[in-house]
Design a protein around this motif. Structure first.
Motif, mmCIF file in Angstrom:
data_model
loop_
_atom_site.group_PDB
_atom_site.id
_atom_site.type_symbol
_atom_site.label_atom_id
_atom_site.label_comp_id
_atom_site.label_asym_id
_atom_site.label_seq_id
_atom_site.Cartn_x
_atom_site.Cartn_y
_atom_site.Cartn_z
ATOM 1 N N ARG A 120 0.804 -1.212 0.000
ATOM 2 C CA ARG A 120 0.000 0.000 0.000
ATOM 3 C C ARG A 120 0.844 1.273 0.000
ATOM 4 N NH1 ARG A 120 -2.415 -0.305 4.751
ATOM 5 N NH2 ARG A 120 -1.497 1.612 5.572
ATOM 6 N N ILE A 121 2.133 1.163 -0.044
ATOM 7 C CA ILE A 121 3.039 2.297 0.155
ATOM 8 C C ILE A 121 2.558 3.555 -0.569
ATOM 9 C CG2 ILE A 121 4.474 1.503 -1.762
ATOM 10 C CD1 ILE A 121 6.842 2.812 -0.306
ATOM 11 N N GLY A 122 2.515 4.664 0.185
ATOM 12 C CA GLY A 122 2.154 5.955 -0.373
ATOM 13 C C GLY A 122 0.670 6.171 -0.579
ATOM 14 N N ARG A 123 -0.149 5.183 -0.177
ATOM 15 C CA ARG A 123 -1.599 5.311 -0.380
ATOM 16 C C ARG A 123 -2.326 5.121 0.937
ATOM 17 N NH1 ARG A 123 -2.316 1.036 -5.213
ATOM 18 N NH2 ARG A 123 -0.824 -0.067 -3.900
ATOM 19 N N ASN A 124 -3.446 5.824 1.087
ATOM 20 C CA ASN A 124 -4.287 5.636 2.268
ATOM 21 C C ASN A 124 -5.143 4.396 2.097
ATOM 22 O OD1 ASN A 124 -3.396 8.040 3.515
ATOM 23 N ND2 ASN A 124 -4.839 9.243 2.284
ATOM 24 N N GLU A 125 -5.694 3.929 3.210
ATOM 25 C CA GLU A 125 -6.496 2.711 3.175
ATOM 26 C C GLU A 125 -7.751 2.853 2.321
ATOM 27 O OE1 GLU A 125 -7.251 1.733 7.223
ATOM 28 O OE2 GLU A 125 -5.213 1.028 7.613
ATOM 29 N N ASP A 126 -8.240 4.102 2.139
ATOM 30 C CA ASP A 126 -9.460 4.307 1.365
ATOM 31 C C ASP A 126 -9.197 4.904 -0.021
ATOM 32 O OD1 ASP A 126 -8.615 6.743 2.269
ATOM 33 O OD2 ASP A 126 -10.583 7.410 3.022
ATOM 34 N N ASP A 127 -7.926 4.916 -0.455
ATOM 35 C CA ASP A 127 -7.629 5.411 -1.796
ATOM 36 C C ASP A 127 -8.297 4.511 -2.840
ATOM 37 O OD1 ASP A 127 -6.190 7.486 -0.861
ATOM 38 O OD2 ASP A 127 -4.225 6.786 -1.535
ATOM 39 N N PRO A 128 -8.987 5.102 -3.825
ATOM 40 C CA PRO A 128 -9.706 4.297 -4.834
ATOM 41 C C PRO A 128 -8.821 3.300 -5.567
ATOM 42 C CG PRO A 128 -10.401 6.585 -4.936
ATOM 43 C CD PRO A 128 -9.236 6.541 -3.997
ATOM 44 N N ASP A 129 -7.581 3.708 -5.927
ATOM 45 C CA ASP A 129 -6.736 2.774 -6.676
ATOM 46 C C ASP A 129 -6.295 1.599 -5.802
ATOM 47 O OD1 ASP A 129 -5.122 4.523 -5.167
ATOM 48 O OD2 ASP A 129 -3.388 4.095 -6.429
ATOM 49 N N TRP A 130 -6.123 1.832 -4.493
ATOM 50 C CA TRP A 130 -5.779 0.734 -3.574
ATOM 51 C C TRP A 130 -6.962 -0.213 -3.419
ATOM 52 C CZ3 TRP A 130 -2.591 -2.449 -1.605
ATOM 53 C CH2 TRP A 130 -2.820 -3.089 -0.388
ATOM 54 N N LEU A 131 -8.152 0.323 -3.279
ATOM 55 C CA LEU A 131 -9.345 -0.513 -3.153
ATOM 56 C C LEU A 131 -9.575 -1.319 -4.430
ATOM 57 C CD1 LEU A 131 -11.757 2.015 -1.376
ATOM 58 C CD2 LEU A 131 -10.417 0.174 -0.331
ATOM 59 N N ASP A 132 -9.315 -0.697 -5.593
ATOM 60 C CA ASP A 132 -9.444 -1.421 -6.861
ATOM 61 C C ASP A 132 -8.434 -2.561 -6.936
ATOM 62 O OD1 ASP A 132 -11.468 0.242 -7.666
ATOM 63 O OD2 ASP A 132 -10.194 1.513 -8.930
ATOM 64 N N GLU A 133 -7.211 -2.286 -6.477
ATOM 65 C CA GLU A 133 -6.165 -3.319 -6.490
ATOM 66 C C GLU A 133 -6.551 -4.506 -5.594
ATOM 67 O OE1 GLU A 133 -1.595 -3.720 -4.881
ATOM 68 O OE2 GLU A 133 -2.159 -1.853 -5.903
ATOM 69 N N LEU A 134 -7.110 -4.190 -4.438
ATOM 70 C CA LEU A 134 -7.534 -5.257 -3.530
ATOM 71 C C LEU A 134 -8.605 -6.135 -4.171
ATOM 72 C CD1 LEU A 134 -7.793 -3.378 -0.098
ATOM 73 C CD2 LEU A 134 -6.036 -4.995 -0.815
ATOM 74 N N GLN A 135 -9.577 -5.507 -4.838
ATOM 75 C CA GLN A 135 -10.660 -6.265 -5.455
ATOM 76 C C GLN A 135 -10.132 -7.124 -6.608
ATOM 77 O OE1 GLN A 135 -13.477 -6.874 -4.396
ATOM 78 N NE2 GLN A 135 -14.553 -7.766 -6.153
ATOM 79 N N ILE A 136 -9.231 -6.571 -7.414
ATOM 80 C CA ILE A 136 -8.651 -7.337 -8.522
ATOM 81 C C ILE A 136 -7.880 -8.542 -7.996
ATOM 82 C CG2 ILE A 136 -6.909 -7.263 -10.351
ATOM 83 C CD1 ILE A 136 -7.754 -4.309 -10.792
ATOM 84 N N ASN A 137 -7.082 -8.327 -6.954
ATOM 85 C CA ASN A 137 -6.305 -9.429 -6.377
ATOM 86 C C ASN A 137 -7.207 -10.481 -5.745
ATOM 87 O OD1 ASN A 137 -3.924 -8.235 -7.154
ATOM 88 N ND2 ASN A 137 -3.504 -7.292 -5.171
#
Length: 565
Positions: A120-137
């Motif tokens: 998650r480096i450099g991103r908050n827990e609620d950042d849209p791109d991080w949430l998208d990455e979690l769903q894809i994974n």
């Protein structure tokens, strides 16, 4: 174990509707809930596929519940009908069984917090791109982080009535511990079972110390009452944890802002000078008093002593004081740093087949360490070094040569086959590598054995050595053991001297508790607290009531916290 039940508790055992039990620490909420569970099992003759589910917040709470259950004569015969789990464990069970219905194409696997922090480096827990990455994974690899256990489980239960009905039939009685601290997702999952199963809710607003988190609603208890319309039982005046002492009375007087000018049985306070060694002197004095009084009163030494601070900085400072004079103790540590540091040790236990490749392995792990800390500058530096080594370019500085030196030393070492001994050898090699930064990173791995963290890891390494004469895939063995530890519902019984912050003490109990206050590192006055010091009063109430026999409060001369006046 036999009980003399009053009319109130007899009514709890007979009640068939949803129940809300409100009670303070040591009021017997857990005991009557377990008795209710065993009574329910016998009364309803639940079949082999059914269980009473007891949900708790932490592995420590689960251990305490099971320890209490083992005291019942009925436990031996009925234990298979009692399922004590953490919220995380229960939610993971649901997702592992039915995650494919949400589109997961592979078997569910857990991403440990240390790896999550790296990714998650450099991103908050609620950042849209991080949430998208979690769903894809999740869809492609079946990967799941801890914070997604609850939302995925809730999605399954709300989208499939059939699955919900199966769980309701499996668990005809669900007991929820510390319900006042449930967040919206946890409470949402419990609500799914309303009118499908009997719910027994345990709560105590005086112990709601996590309401600083946005996801925890201070009105949760009112929501529970409105949604369930339960039969209420109040046990707030009962005290079974420290019945022969006045520890609870002291905590209540402090919480209720009464003047603390009286003497309370089982409670003592001392002040220490701000000079360096005086804090250690008063700590040793407090420990000595606890041992002497315990021997005098019970002819036994105390099994468990907790030293509690308001902050982690305070915990570390106390740990340094005790470590300097070799007083054995355990403390809650930075698990992310510890787990990544331990991966570095495990990497060096593996056979070195190619020096350059092993160097890259180590540099990547160190880069992960800084990534988990959000240190983008250090991450960029290590990425540059890694690229340079891949291109066979020279790298400036002392860090890379220090790792090369460690690899050379370990490569030429003939391991003993004793994982503990060989692990300590690699640790000492890092310690003496000549690079302070690398030694400090590796030092975090020393925390791995705290609270028996290293037991499963050493067992896995032993198995690998016995099969191969080498520590093949030591990093994989470490990773599997850490994930198992994270989701495990068991934890060792508290013993010896334990250090932790006051929030971490919730759900535990000790023979004796020492509250340590320092005006700069762990003050009894919290930043942003209200004028009547409501936050610190609640926190200290929980901390004080962890004690069964002895409570000692240590404050610095000149500090005189308002909350203790």
């Amino acid at each position: 174990m036999s009980f003399k039940l009053d009319d109130k508790r007899k009514s709890i055992l007979k009640e068939e509707k949803d129940i809300l039990i409100i009670g303070g620490p040591g009021s017997g909420k857990t005991t009557i809930s377990l008795l209710k569970a065993f009574t329910y099992i016998e009364k309803h003759s639940i079949n082999r596929g059914q269980q009473v589910l007891f949900l708790s917040f932490s592995r420590n709470a689960k251990a305490r519940i099971i320890e209490s259950a083992e005291k019942f004569d009925k436990y031996k015969n009925l234990r298979l009908r009692l399922n004590v789990q953490t919220f995380h464990g229960f939610f993971l069970e649901i997702v592992k069984s039915h995650g494919y219905l949400l589109g997961a194409k592979k078997k569910i696997s857990i991403v440990p917090p240390h790896d999550e922090a790296v990714r998650r480096i450099g991103r908050n827990e609620d950042d849209p791109d991080w949430l998208d990455e979690l769903q894809i994974n999740f869809i492609k690899e079946g990967e799941l982080i801890f914070d997604d256990f609850a939302p995925k489980a809730l999605e399954i239960l709300t989208r499939s009535t059939r699955i919900l009905e199966l769980y309701a039939k499996k668990f005809p009685l669900i007991i929820v511990d510390e319900a006042q601290d449930t967040d919206a997702l946890q409470w949402g999952i419990i609500q799914c079972f309303v009118q499908r199963t009997q719910l027994l809710i345990l709560a105590d607003l005086q112990q709601q110390i996590y309401d600083y988190r946005a996801v925890v609603n201070t009105e949760r208890l009112n929501e529970i009452k409105e949604k369930l319309n339960p039969i209420e039982f109040n046990l707030e005046t009962d005290n079974y944890r420290s019945p022969n002492k006045e520890i609870l009375l002291f905590a209540q007087d402090m919480f209720n802002k009464k003047k603390l000018d009286g003497s309370y049985k089982g409670v003592q306070s001392f002040k220490y000078s701000p000079r360096n060694n005086d804090a250690l002197v008063v700590l040793r004095r407090a420990i000595g008093i606890i041992y002497r009084e315990s021997l005098k009163e019970t002819s036994k030494k105390p099994e468990s002593i907790a030293i509690l601070c308001t902050t982690n900085v305070g915990v570390k400072s106390v740990s340094r004081l005790l470590r300097d004079v070799n007083i054995p103790h355990k403390y809650q540590f930075d698990q992310v740093a510890t787990n990544i540091s331990s991966r570095l040790i495990a990497c060096l236990l593996e056979p070195v087949l190619d020096d350059t490749q092993h160097l890259l392995f180590c540099l990547f792990i160190v880069k992960e360490f800084f990534s988990s800390k959000g240190n983008l500058k250090e991450v960029a530096k290590f990425e540059k070094w890694i690229d340079s080594i891949k291109e066979d370019k020279k790298v400036a500085g002392t860090f890379v040569p220090a790792i090369k030196k460690v690899i050379d030393t370990v490569k030429n070492q003939k391991f003993s086959g004793s994982p503990g001994k060989d692990w300590r050898f690699v640790q000492s090699t890092f310690k003496n590598c000549g690079n302070k930064g690398l030694a400090e990173i590796a030092k975090h791995s020393e925390n791995l054995v705290a609270f028996n963290r290293g037991k499963n890891i050493m067992a896995g390494l032993t198995k690998s050595w016995d099969a191969n004469g080498l520590y093949i895939d030591a990093r994989g063995i470490l990773q599997n053991a850490l994930v198992e530890t994270q989701i495990s519902n068991t934890t060792p019984k508290q013993s010896g001297i334990s250090l932790m912050n006051m929030h971490q003490s919730k759900g535990k109990e000790f023979d004796a508790v020492i509250l340590f206050e320092h005006p700069y590192t762990c003050s009894f006055e919290l930043r942003g607290d209200s004028q009547d010091l409501f936050k610190i009063r609640k926190l200290l109430f929980v901390a004080c009531t962890r004690a069964k026999e002895h409570l000692i409060i240590l404050t610095q001369f000149g500090s005189n916290p308002s909350v203790l006046r």
